[in-house]
Design an enzyme around this catalytic site. Structure first.
Site, PDB file in Angstrom:
ATOM      1  N   GLY A  12       0.827  -1.205   0.000  1.00  0.00           N
ATOM      2  CA  GLY A  12       0.000   0.000   0.000  1.00  0.00           C
ATOM      3  C   GLY A  12       0.861   1.253   0.000  1.00  0.00           C
ATOM      4  O   GLY A  12       1.919   1.274   0.612  1.00  0.00           O
ATOM      5  N   ARG A  73       0.470  -4.495  -5.496  1.00  0.00           N
ATOM      6  CA  ARG A  73       0.532  -5.774  -4.783  1.00  0.00           C
ATOM      7  C   ARG A  73       0.677  -6.807  -5.897  1.00  0.00           C
ATOM      8  O   ARG A  73      -0.257  -7.010  -6.677  1.00  0.00           O
ATOM      9  CB  ARG A  73      -0.725  -5.998  -3.966  1.00  0.00           C
ATOM     10  CG  ARG A  73      -0.943  -4.865  -2.926  1.00  0.00           C
ATOM     11  CD  ARG A  73      -2.050  -5.209  -1.959  1.00  0.00           C
ATOM     12  NE  ARG A  73      -2.492  -4.033  -1.230  1.00  0.00           N
ATOM     13  CZ  ARG A  73      -1.961  -3.605  -0.075  1.00  0.00           C
ATOM     14  NH1 ARG A  73      -0.972  -4.256   0.460  1.00  0.00           N
ATOM     15  NH2 ARG A  73      -2.433  -2.527   0.528  1.00  0.00           N
ATOM     16  N   ASP A 104       5.231  -5.288   5.760  1.00  0.00           N
ATOM     17  CA  ASP A 104       5.721  -6.639   6.086  1.00  0.00           C
ATOM     18  C   ASP A 104       5.666  -7.577   4.880  1.00  0.00           C
ATOM     19  O   ASP A 104       6.581  -8.371   4.667  1.00  0.00           O
ATOM     20  CB  ASP A 104       4.968  -7.215   7.289  1.00  0.00           C
ATOM     21  CG  ASP A 104       3.473  -7.335   7.050  1.00  0.00           C
ATOM     22  OD1 ASP A 104       2.926  -6.523   6.308  1.00  0.00           O
ATOM     23  OD2 ASP A 104       2.853  -8.253   7.625  1.00  0.00           O
ATOM     24  N   THR A 127       4.631   1.948   5.508  1.00  0.00           N
ATOM     25  CA  THR A 127       3.245   1.475   5.663  1.00  0.00           C
ATOM     26  C   THR A 127       2.554   2.350   6.688  1.00  0.00           C
ATOM     27  O   THR A 127       3.171   2.756   7.671  1.00  0.00           O
ATOM     28  CB  THR A 127       3.192  -0.012   6.104  1.00  0.00           C
ATOM     29  OG1 THR A 127       1.862  -0.324   6.513  1.00  0.00           O
ATOM     30  CG2 THR A 127       4.128  -0.323   7.259  1.00  0.00           C
ATOM     31  N   ASP A 129       0.423   1.367   8.697  1.00  0.00           N
ATOM     32  CA  ASP A 129      -0.043   0.542   9.823  1.00  0.00           C
ATOM     33  C   ASP A 129       0.841   0.580  11.071  1.00  0.00           C
ATOM     34  O   ASP A 129       0.384   0.234  12.162  1.00  0.00           O
ATOM     35  CB  ASP A 129      -0.185  -0.918   9.373  1.00  0.00           C
ATOM     36  CG  ASP A 129      -1.289  -1.081   8.347  1.00  0.00           C
ATOM     37  OD1 ASP A 129      -2.191  -0.231   8.322  1.00  0.00           O
ATOM     38  OD2 ASP A 129      -1.238  -2.056   7.576  1.00  0.00           O
ATOM     39  N   ASP A 131       3.040  -1.505  11.985  1.00  0.00           N
ATOM     40  CA  ASP A 131       2.955  -2.838  12.594  1.00  0.00           C
ATOM     41  C   ASP A 131       4.237  -3.661  12.448  1.00  0.00           C
ATOM     42  O   ASP A 131       4.206  -4.880  12.552  1.00  0.00           O
ATOM     43  CB  ASP A 131       1.768  -3.616  11.989  1.00  0.00           C
ATOM     44  CG  ASP A 131       1.859  -3.737  10.473  1.00  0.00           C
ATOM     45  OD1 ASP A 131       2.699  -3.042   9.876  1.00  0.00           O
ATOM     46  OD2 ASP A 131       1.080  -4.516   9.899  1.00  0.00           O
ATOM     47  N   ARG A 173      -6.066  -3.914   8.913  1.00  0.00           N
ATOM     48  CA  ARG A 173      -6.631  -5.268   8.804  1.00  0.00           C
ATOM     49  C   ARG A 173      -6.189  -6.147   9.965  1.00  0.00           C
ATOM     50  O   ARG A 173      -6.957  -6.905  10.517  1.00  0.00           O
ATOM     51  CB  ARG A 173      -6.188  -5.924   7.486  1.00  0.00           C
ATOM     52  CG  ARG A 173      -7.014  -5.527   6.295  1.00  0.00           C
ATOM     53  CD  ARG A 173      -6.344  -6.012   5.044  1.00  0.00           C
ATOM     54  NE  ARG A 173      -4.999  -5.441   4.914  1.00  0.00           N
ATOM     55  CZ  ARG A 173      -4.105  -5.775   4.000  1.00  0.00           C
ATOM     56  NH1 ARG A 173      -4.372  -6.699   3.136  1.00  0.00           N
ATOM     57  NH2 ARG A 173      -2.931  -5.187   3.948  1.00  0.00           N
ATOM     58  N   ALA A 188     -11.801   9.938  21.914  1.00  0.00           N
ATOM     59  CA  ALA A 188     -12.919   9.009  21.675  1.00  0.00           C
ATOM     60  C   ALA A 188     -13.437   8.427  22.988  1.00  0.00           C
ATOM     61  O   ALA A 188     -12.686   8.270  23.954  1.00  0.00           O
ATOM     62  CB  ALA A 188     -12.475   7.887  20.744  1.00  0.00           C
ATOM     63  N   GLU A 223     -10.746  -1.736  11.432  1.00  0.00           N
ATOM     64  CA  GLU A 223     -11.434  -2.625  10.476  1.00  0.00           C
ATOM     65  C   GLU A 223     -11.169  -4.098  10.767  1.00  0.00           C
ATOM     66  O   GLU A 223     -11.975  -4.961  10.424  1.00  0.00           O
ATOM     67  CB  GLU A 223     -11.036  -2.297   9.026  1.00  0.00           C
ATOM     68  CG  GLU A 223      -9.585  -2.544   8.707  1.00  0.00           C
ATOM     69  CD  GLU A 223      -9.223  -2.290   7.255  1.00  0.00           C
ATOM     70  OE1 GLU A 223     -10.040  -2.518   6.356  1.00  0.00           O
ATOM     71  OE2 GLU A 223      -8.072  -1.856   7.018  1.00  0.00           O
TER      72      GLU A 223
HETATM   73  P1  ATP Z   1       0.869  -2.662   3.542  1.00  0.00           P
HETATM   74  O1  ATP Z   1       1.304  -2.682   4.978  1.00  0.00           O
HETATM   75  O2  ATP Z   1       0.622  -1.292   3.054  1.00  0.00           O
HETATM   76  O3  ATP Z   1      -0.246  -3.626   3.239  1.00  0.00           O
HETATM   77  P2  ATP Z   1       2.724  -4.637   2.509  1.00  0.00           P
HETATM   78  O4  ATP Z   1       4.105  -4.521   2.003  1.00  0.00           O
HETATM   79  O5  ATP Z   1       2.532  -5.442   3.760  1.00  0.00           O
HETATM   80  O6  ATP Z   1       2.164  -3.150   2.677  1.00  0.00           O
HETATM   81  P3  ATP Z   1       1.459  -6.693   0.897  1.00  0.00           P
HETATM   82  O7  ATP Z   1       0.386  -6.591  -0.126  1.00  0.00           O
HETATM   83  O8  ATP Z   1       1.261  -7.596   2.048  1.00  0.00           O
HETATM   84  O9  ATP Z   1       1.765  -5.199   1.355  1.00  0.00           O
HETATM   85  O10 ATP Z   1       2.810  -7.156   0.163  1.00  0.00           O
HETATM   86  C1  ATP Z   1       3.304  -6.439  -0.946  1.00  0.00           C
HETATM   87  C2  ATP Z   1       3.834  -7.388  -1.973  1.00  0.00           C
HETATM   88  O11 ATP Z   1       4.962  -8.113  -1.454  1.00  0.00           O
HETATM   89  C3  ATP Z   1       2.869  -8.488  -2.409  1.00  0.00           C
HETATM   90  O12 ATP Z   1       1.946  -8.045  -3.355  1.00  0.00           O
HETATM   91  C4  ATP Z   1       3.845  -9.493  -3.030  1.00  0.00           C
HETATM   92  O13 ATP Z   1       4.259  -9.081  -4.305  1.00  0.00           O
HETATM   93  C5  ATP Z   1       5.038  -9.391  -2.070  1.00  0.00           C
HETATM   94  N1  ATP Z   1       4.956 -10.452  -1.071  1.00  0.00           N
HETATM   95  C6  ATP Z   1       4.232 -10.486   0.055  1.00  0.00           C
HETATM   96  N2  ATP Z   1       4.389 -11.638   0.730  1.00  0.00           N
HETATM   97  C7  ATP Z   1       5.249 -12.387  -0.017  1.00  0.00           C
HETATM   98  C8  ATP Z   1       5.824 -13.683   0.109  1.00  0.00           C
HETATM   99  N3  ATP Z   1       5.562 -14.447   1.167  1.00  0.00           N
HETATM  100  N4  ATP Z   1       6.659 -14.103  -0.858  1.00  0.00           N
HETATM  101  C9  ATP Z   1       6.953 -13.325  -1.910  1.00  0.00           C
HETATM  102  N5  ATP Z   1       6.451 -12.090  -2.085  1.00  0.00           N
HETATM  103  C10 ATP Z   1       5.624 -11.624  -1.179  1.00  0.00           C
END
Ligand code: ATP
Length: 323
Positions: A12, A73, A104, A127, A129, A131, A173, A188, A223
């Protein structure tokens, strides 16, 4: 010797990513390192969609939300074929290092990338979040909570004027940290997040005890909370609200946008700057974060472990102050 590095934003989007991109590029150029920016996260790596980032490309972006590199993603990156293609792109560009800005999931992807190539990968936590383990604030969190507090303040005006109960749903999430801080700062009356074992019964008792002439009644819910979202919660509590109108406001994607705060820009600049320096000093497989104002490196495997417990001081604070 690091001569050429790759850079991408993934997952994101979050405000401050551009400030981090700018810091990476300017620090790299300062040290005569070339930066190849890949577009739309890991999809750009698979499809070899890139741009060479120079001073011009990163000027005038520090104040902008979103990411100039765009993000995605990528489901293809999770496949063996996609990963293989990404590694081929890295070899074609003769990259010595890679910096991934994301959450993450993106770091789980970075672990795979490092496992299947010999490239040094470092991450900057981008991110909303907050987290990730190994940094006090992720890039985007400060702006998101300020946006959320602004929304609470505005909703309170109408809640008070109409004597309404408002349920405000925040993003998160798996983590309720946006909801937690914004609920404290927005004053709040109740908070429901996955990290707290909020008993719905407790909330209902609280609602029953609200003074009749109470000015406003704001319930913040994340959420990802087990109550199942703001609309479901509204139906559940309506019978206990003594005829008061119960309204729902889902903040949604406005929490991702907007100009990054000052704190965000500074933190994003610090981690972007240090990510390049750490690559130059031979570090790999880590997230660059800030803990107690000090730059800290955390192996990706630890950084991606979800924070299960919230700060007990904040937990106590919301309980006492929303009483
Ligand atoms: P946000 O916190 O904003 O959701 P994020 O980095 O956690 O950000 P994700 O959609 O969970 O967002 O992961 C981003 C991208 O990283 C995924 O679309 C995928 O391409 C890659 N990814 C996530 N998990 C794996 C995995 N276990 N193995 C390989 N690639 C991964």
């Amino acid at each position: 010797m690091i001569k050429r590095i790759g850079l991408l934003t993934s997952g994101g989007d979050s405000p401050g990513m551009n400030a981090c991109i700018r810091a990476v590029v300017r620090t790299a150029l300062y040290h005569q390192i070339e930066v190849v920016g890949f577009l739309r996260g890991y999809d750009g790596l698979i499809d070899n969609q890139f741009c060479i980032l120079n001073h011009k490309e990163v000027s005038g972006i520090i104040n902008k939300g979103g990411t100039i590199l765009k993000t995605a993603r990528s489901e293809r990156f999770r496949t063996t074929e996609g990963l293989k293609q990404a590694v081929t792109t890295i070899q074609q560009h003769a990259l010595d290092g890679m910096i991934v800005i994301g959450g993450d999931g993106s770091f789980r992807g970075a672990i795979e990338l490092a496992k299947h190539s010999d490239i040094a990968v470092l991450g900057c936590a981008g991110t909303i979040d907050n987290d990730l383990v190994g940094t006090d604030f992720t890039i985007g969190y400060d702006t998101a909570i300020n946006t959320a507090v602004d929304a609470i303040d505005k909703i309170r005006d109408t809640a008070e004027s109409h004597d309404r109960v408002f349920i405000i749903e925040m993003m998160g999430r798996d983590a309720g940290l946006i909801a937690l801080r914004s609920a404290i700062a927005g004053g709040a009356e109740a908070l429901l997040i996955p990290e707290l074992n909020n008993d719905l019964g407790d909330l209902i008792e609280k609602i029953k005890g609200w003074r009749h002439n109470k000015g406003s009644r704001i319930i913040v819910v994340s959420e990802g909370d087990e109550v199942g979202g703001a609309y479901k919660l509204a139906e559940t509590i309506k019978p206990y609200c003594a005829g008061l109108d119960v309204k729902v406001s889902i903040l949604g994607h406005i929490q991702r946008g907007g100009a990054p705060t000052c704190m965000e820009r500074v933190n994003a600049s610090i981690v972007g700057y240090h990510a390049v320096l750490e690559l130059m000093s031979g570090k790999r497989g880590c997230m660059v974060g800030i803990i107690n104002r000090q730059v800290a490196l955390t192996p990706f495997e630890n950084a991606v472990k979800h924070i299960e417990r919230i700060d007990p001081v904040l937990e106590k604070l919301i309980k006492v102050l929303s009483h």
